[in-house]
Write a protein that holds these residues in place. Structure first.
Motif, short mmCIF file in Angstrom:
data_model
loop_
_atom_site.label_atom_id
_atom_site.label_comp_id
_atom_site.label_asym_id
_atom_site.label_seq_id
_atom_site.Cartn_x
_atom_site.Cartn_y
_atom_site.Cartn_z
N GLU A 42 0.82 -1.14 -0.20
CA GLU A 42 0.25 0.07 0.01
C GLU A 42 0.91 1.34 0.05
O GLU A 42 1.67 1.61 -0.82
CB GLU A 42 -1.08 0.03 1.28
CG GLU A 42 -1.99 -1.31 1.05
CD GLU A 42 -3.02 -1.21 2.13
OE1 GLU A 42 -3.04 -0.48 3.06
OE2 GLU A 42 -3.89 -2.22 1.66
N LEU A 43 0.36 2.02 1.07
CA LEU A 43 1.44 3.47 0.96
C LEU A 43 2.51 3.60 1.86
O LEU A 43 3.03 4.69 2.27
CB LEU A 43 0.27 4.71 1.17
CG LEU A 43 -0.69 4.62 0.09
CD1 LEU A 43 -1.65 5.90 0.62
CD2 LEU A 43 -0.17 5.44 -1.11
N MET B 15 -2.16 13.94 -6.11
CA MET B 15 -1.44 13.19 -6.83
C MET B 15 -1.82 11.83 -6.76
O MET B 15 -2.16 11.21 -7.89
CB MET B 15 0.02 13.38 -6.94
CG MET B 15 0.67 13.66 -8.00
SD MET B 15 2.40 13.77 -7.80
CE MET B 15 2.73 15.29 -7.15
N LEU B 16 -1.65 11.44 -5.62
CA LEU B 16 -2.05 10.22 -5.08
C LEU B 16 -3.54 9.67 -5.55
O LEU B 16 -3.83 8.76 -6.00
CB LEU B 16 -1.91 9.83 -3.50
CG LEU B 16 -0.40 9.68 -3.31
CD1 LEU B 16 -0.07 9.66 -1.77
CD2 LEU B 16 0.28 8.51 -3.97
N LYS C 25 -5.25 11.08 -8.10
CA LYS C 25 -5.39 10.81 -9.12
C LYS C 25 -4.76 9.44 -9.76
O LYS C 25 -5.15 8.97 -10.78
CB LYS C 25 -4.53 11.82 -10.01
CG LYS C 25 -5.43 13.14 -10.12
CD LYS C 25 -4.36 14.24 -10.82
CE LYS C 25 -5.17 15.45 -10.85
NZ LYS C 25 -4.45 16.71 -11.54
N LEU C 26 -3.64 8.77 -9.08
CA LEU C 26 -3.38 7.81 -9.19
C LEU C 26 -4.36 6.57 -8.90
O LEU C 26 -4.15 5.43 -9.19
CB LEU C 26 -2.04 7.44 -8.56
CG LEU C 26 -0.85 7.97 -9.08
CD1 LEU C 26 0.39 7.71 -8.40
CD2 LEU C 26 -0.31 7.60 -10.65
N GLY C 27 -5.42 6.97 -8.21
CA GLY C 27 -6.20 5.87 -7.85
C GLY C 27 -6.38 5.44 -6.53
O GLY C 27 -6.59 4.19 -6.14
N VAL C 28 -5.62 6.24 -5.53
CA VAL C 28 -5.41 5.68 -4.25
C VAL C 28 -6.99 6.00 -3.50
O VAL C 28 -7.52 7.13 -3.62
CB VAL C 28 -4.58 6.54 -3.35
CG1 VAL C 28 -4.47 5.83 -2.17
CG2 VAL C 28 -3.21 6.18 -3.98
N ARG C 29 -7.63 5.12 -2.71
CA ARG C 29 -8.55 5.31 -2.14
C ARG C 29 -8.55 6.30 -1.11
O ARG C 29 -7.71 6.39 -0.23
CB ARG C 29 -9.11 3.82 -1.51
CG ARG C 29 -9.68 2.92 -2.33
CD ARG C 29 -10.19 1.75 -1.49
NE ARG C 29 -10.47 0.67 -2.46
CZ ARG C 29 -11.29 -0.32 -1.84
NH1 ARG C 29 -11.59 -0.46 -0.66
NH2 ARG C 29 -11.62 -1.38 -2.99
N ARG C 30 -9.82 7.21 -0.77
CA ARG C 30 -9.60 8.17 0.28
C ARG C 30 -9.33 7.52 1.80
O ARG C 30 -8.54 8.18 2.45
CB ARG C 30 -10.98 8.78 0.24
CG ARG C 30 -10.79 10.18 0.51
CD ARG C 30 -12.38 10.68 0.43
NE ARG C 30 -12.18 11.86 1.55
CZ ARG C 30 -11.85 13.14 1.52
NH1 ARG C 30 -11.36 13.37 0.03
NH2 ARG C 30 -11.76 13.94 2.08
N SER C 31 -9.91 6.38 2.10
CA SER C 31 -9.49 5.72 3.23
C SER C 31 -7.88 5.41 3.40
O SER C 31 -7.51 5.60 4.37
CB SER C 31 -10.30 4.42 3.52
OG SER C 31 -10.08 3.46 2.41
N LYS C 32 -7.31 5.27 2.48
CA LYS C 32 -6.13 4.59 2.30
C LYS C 32 -5.28 5.85 2.53
O LYS C 32 -4.18 6.06 3.42
CB LYS C 32 -5.49 3.92 1.05
CG LYS C 32 -5.88 2.59 1.09
CD LYS C 32 -5.46 1.75 0.10
CE LYS C 32 -5.89 0.35 0.20
NZ LYS C 32 -5.74 -0.30 -0.87
N ASP D 129 -13.46 13.65 -6.15
CA ASP D 129 -12.67 12.66 -5.17
C ASP D 129 -12.31 13.55 -3.94
O ASP D 129 -12.40 14.69 -3.62
CB ASP D 129 -11.54 12.24 -5.75
CG ASP D 129 -10.60 13.10 -6.61
OD1 ASP D 129 -9.57 12.89 -7.01
OD2 ASP D 129 -11.24 14.59 -6.57
#
Lengths: 253, 605
Positions: free
Chosen positions: B265-266, B518-519, B521-528, B605
């Protein structure tokens, strides 16, 4: 056999401005389709709506009306986690200003989309190695973005956009911040991955030279598609470039 | 025109200014609050006369606070500078004269200084009128001679802050005017990476450990440096923390980055963020770990005094109070207390003797205090009737003074019954915790018994105390001031700490907005994204916390001369502090998230 188009846009409309504010219609009526493996350019003057269109396609913004389908999925209604996952799995994006994360090395930047999908570490390594070989940046993996030139940064960004095998690669003026040599290299690279790996690419540009690398070009003016230009099979790039310049000369009047 | 532009810039960035101002206001308010104590001689004298170095502690605290404020304002100033660099660079591009820019920078810094100091003092006066009330309510102590509005404190605050802001204004002016316009314009894009070579890191780690050990050693042997122990310890601990942070954290992060975990993940992103930050953060983390230690130390000692009062009092007598012939009212209050031991004795009094019933004393023996190794190690033991007959001083303290010259006789049942006077009862009891039942005990003591006599009224002033409650009140008068000071300083340091850390983390948040967008936009879920924020801030909070706890554990040794056992029930202040610290953490995460994960108009988003 009818194939599902990679992009299908129907009756797309975008109006900016909230209630009580002055409305501005950025997109009036856009319809087009894009098939798998195409390399499409979108051209238009400043304020023509090309960036708005790209934002709708890449799910960064929502249309006021109409539908956008990417690889068969209706994206204009996606929300929250579905939207995030869709971006993470189906879309690759390269930006004019690279948008690399300065605190991560090139390899870590590239691996980011895979980490997000919980790939195993060995799988991540394998995929990163593969995509960096294709893009010729294997030597840069341990460097931080500030140690890279503009062209190198854009290649890293490109690798990050491709590493998870997206259905489509979007580009927002991907050569806009590069010098002419780096820009030419970048465009050749895009052409190569388009031909050799059948990657569908859609990019927005205002530069005729960049656009001449595409197979098909949509010209946008005042929120509508005004012209469409298709590169013939036997046509050379320079001839296509001339044709684009001619269209621009008349179209923008 | 230029002035218009400057004010326009100010208006556009009012949110950033709000953070800057609120940080400065909190800081000057705390300084004021501290000075209301430190410069109030009468208060210090009245509350701290039992121990000679109270004044010294406060002078030292003031000096320390000035230093911390200096560091703090330094951060605030660089925050301001970073915020305005681009705007001023732009003005220069537009052809503004350097001299004019210098004037504007100077004016802006001073204006902010005046505004925040004024607001800070106002806030300080407000807070200082509220704090004693809170403490009185919570701790049951009333600070004597404490003045919320104290002119000396106002003057000191104004003096210090204006001096520091003047200094800041000069520095800013020089920086802005010297640097070329282009440099100012692009400054936000410059990423500094300043990693050290391994041998310097090793040297720093070694020095850090050395300084920390030296600091802890100095505190464990306070007899060597005497009065210079605290400054010496603070200096070496600060240096130690600084070097240790500087050297070790990057090594740890690099190690973590190489593990499999960093590819999940992150995590890689979080580690990268930390690696880039930590260098920039070492100074603030050092300051915060010191503040953490001071705040926790102050609260722990304050509570230590509180425990000390309770425990010392409990060692004075086996019973909290003794009442002869308790009235109905007194009985009702007694029923509301948490009583762990109660005994009722019948007694008869003639002109020269007080008689007890032997049988009754055998059944429910009178208890006395038996000392172990310390005040915290006492036992209440039964006194044999024979011993009681020999030495009856203890039981006599519970009887009215009118009987103090009487002798005590312990009579057999039949003889006791045969004595021809009125039977009275002596009710003796011990509460679980005097502090908790303080109010009720006070009521019982002041009320009249069946004979129309109150416990306080029945004895001459300040003569023999009745039970441990009397001792408790005497001790409270002596040490209550320290309890107040401890709690007060703890709160002040904690607030300072919070605003320091908050300031630093939030000033970094603006640079992070782009990264988080940026993240997304890369498709990282808000919760993450939220989890990444939580993790990053948690680490920034935990590092100084851990070191701060270490400092306190060693530092408490210093108070061994003052407190019987400074480590007694240490989990209480630590838990309170942990809860407060956690509260700050939660607020921090929310504030940071609000800046970084802003929802944009019309964006999904």
């Amino acid at each position: 056999m009818l194939k599902t188009p990679v992009v299908k846009v129907v009756n797309l409309q975008k109006i900016y401005g909230k209630r009580n504010e002055k409305k501005y219609m950025a997109l009036k009526q856009i319809d087009f389709e894009m098939q798998k493996g195409e390399f499409v350019g979108i051209m238009g003057a400043s304020g023509s709506g090309k960036t708005t269109l790209l934002n709708m396609l890449s799910t960064f913004d929502k249309p006021t009306a109409g539908s956008v389908k990417i690889a068969g999925d209706e994206v204009s209604s996606l929300k929250g986690n579905h939207l995030a996952d869709f971006r993470a799995q189906k879309i690759g994006f390269i930006f004019q200003d690279f948008n690399l994360i300065e605190s991560l090395t090139a390899a870590e930047n590239i691996a980011l989309p895979l980490s997000l999908q919980n790939c195993s570490a060995s799988e991540i390594d394998k995929k990163v190695t593969k995509v960096t070989q294709i893009l010729g940046i294997s030597a840069l993996l341990k460097k931080y973005p500030y140690e890279l030139s503009g062209g190198q940064k854009q290649r890293v960004a490109c690798a990050r956009a491709l590493v998870h095998n997206p259905a489509i690669l979007f580009g927002d003026e991907p050569t806009g911040a590069l010098d002419s040599k780096s820009a030419r290299e970048m465009l050749k690279l895009l052409t190569k991955i388009n031909i050799e790996h059948a990657t569908s690419i859609l990019m927005v540009t205002h530069d005729a030279f960049s656009a001449s690398f595409c197979n098909r070009i949509l010209f946008i003016k005042d929120g509508c598609i005004g012209r469409e230009l298709i590169k013939e099979n036997e046509q050379t790039r320079s001839a296509f470039y001339q044709e684009i310049l001619d269209v621009l000369g008349t179209f923008e009047q | 025109m230029l002035r218009k532009l400057a004010i326009g810039g100010l208006r556009n960035r009012w949110k950033d200014y709000l953070i800057l101002l609120s940080g400065l206001v909190v800081s000057s308010a705390i300084f004021y609050l501290f000075e209301t104590l430190a410069t109030n001689d009468r208060y210090l004298h009245a509350n701290g006369e039992a121990v000679s170095f109270t004044g010294y502690i406060f002078n030292f605290g003031s000096t320390l606070l000035v230093l911390i404020t200096f560091v703090y304002l330094n951060y605030a100033n660089s925050f301001l500078l970073n915020m305005r660099k681009r705007d001023y660079g732009l003005f220069m591009m537009l052809g503004a004269k350097k001299k004019k820019i210098g004037q504007l920078v100077w004016l802006e810094t001073i204006l902010i200084g005046i505004l925040s100091t004024t607001m800070g003092i106002a806030g300080g006066v407000l807070a200082s009128s509220f704090v004693p009330q809170l403490l009185t309510k919570m701790l049951g102590i009333t600070p004597k001679y404490y003045e919320p509005f104290w002119m000396k404190a106002v003057l000191w605050t104004v003096f210090l802050y204006l001096a520091l802001f003047l200094l800041g204004a000069f520095v800013n002016t020089i920086v802005m005017v010297r640097k070329p316009a282009l440099h100012l314009l692009k400054s936000e894009q410059v990423v500094s990476k300043n990693f050290m070579s391994w041998y310097i890191q090793l040297l720093q780690a070694f020095m850090g450990m050395l300084f920390l050990i030296a600091g802890y050693w100095v505190m464990s042997e306070p007899s060597i440096l005497k009065q210079k122990t605290i400054p010496a310890a603070l200096l070496s601990l600060s240096l130690g923390s600084y070097f240790l942070f500087n050297a070790s954290i990057i090594v740890i992060i690099d190690f973590l980055k190489k593990t499999q975990m960093s590819k999940k993940e992150l995590n890689a992103f979080t580690l990268g963020q930390l690696k880039y930050r930590i260098h920039d953060y070492t100074k603030i983390l050092t300051v915060v770990s010191m503040l953490f230690a001071l705040a926790l130390g102050a609260i722990t000692t304050g509570i230590g005094f509180r425990n000390s009062i309770e425990n010392t009092a409990r060692a004075q007598s086996a019973y909290t109070l003794g009442i002869v012939n308790p009235s109905k009212k007194q009985k009702k209050w007694l029923s509301e207390m948490d009583i762990t031991k109660r005994s009722t004795y019948k007694l008869k009094i003639d002109e020269s003797t007080v008689y007890f019933d032997k049988n009754q004393l055998r059944h429910a023996p009178f208890q006395i205090v038996k000392f172990g190794s310390s005040l915290y190690n006492i036992k209440y033991v039964d006194q044999k009737v024979a011993a009681l007959e020999k030495n009856s001083d203890e039981i006599m303290t519970f009887l009215p003074t009118a009987n103090s010259k009487h002798s005590v006789k312990i009579a057999d049942k039949n003889i006791f019954a045969g004595i021809n006077t009125k039977t009275e009862t002596l009710f003796l009891f011990r509460v679980k915790n005097i502090t908790n039942d303080y109010g009720l005990l006070q009521k019982v003591e002041n009320a009249k018994n069946k004979n129309g006599m109150s416990i306080t009224g029945q004895r001459p002033k300040d003569n023999l105390v009745n039970g441990s409650f009397g001792s408790f009140k005497q001790l409270k008068a002596i040490y209550g001031g320290f309890e107040f000071m401890g709690a007060f300083l703890g709160i002040a340091f904690l607030a300072m700490l919070a605003s320091c850390l908050m300031f630093k983390i939030l000033s970094g948040a603006f640079a992070d907005v782009r990264r988080y967008q940026m993240l997304a936009k890369l498709g990282v879920r808000r919760s993450k994204l939220k989890n990444a924020i939580k993790k990053e801030i948690a680490i920034l909070f935990a590092i100084p916390g851990v070191l701060g706890v270490m400092h306190v554990l060693f530092g408490l040794k210093l108070f061994e001369g003052l407190l019987e056992n400074p480590y007694y029930a240490i989990w209480v202040p630590f838990t309170i502090f942990a809860l407060l610290y956690f509260g700050y953490y939660v607020v921090m995460v929310l504030m940071y998230g609000r800046i970084v994960l802003k929802k944009k108009n019309g964006q999904s988003d």
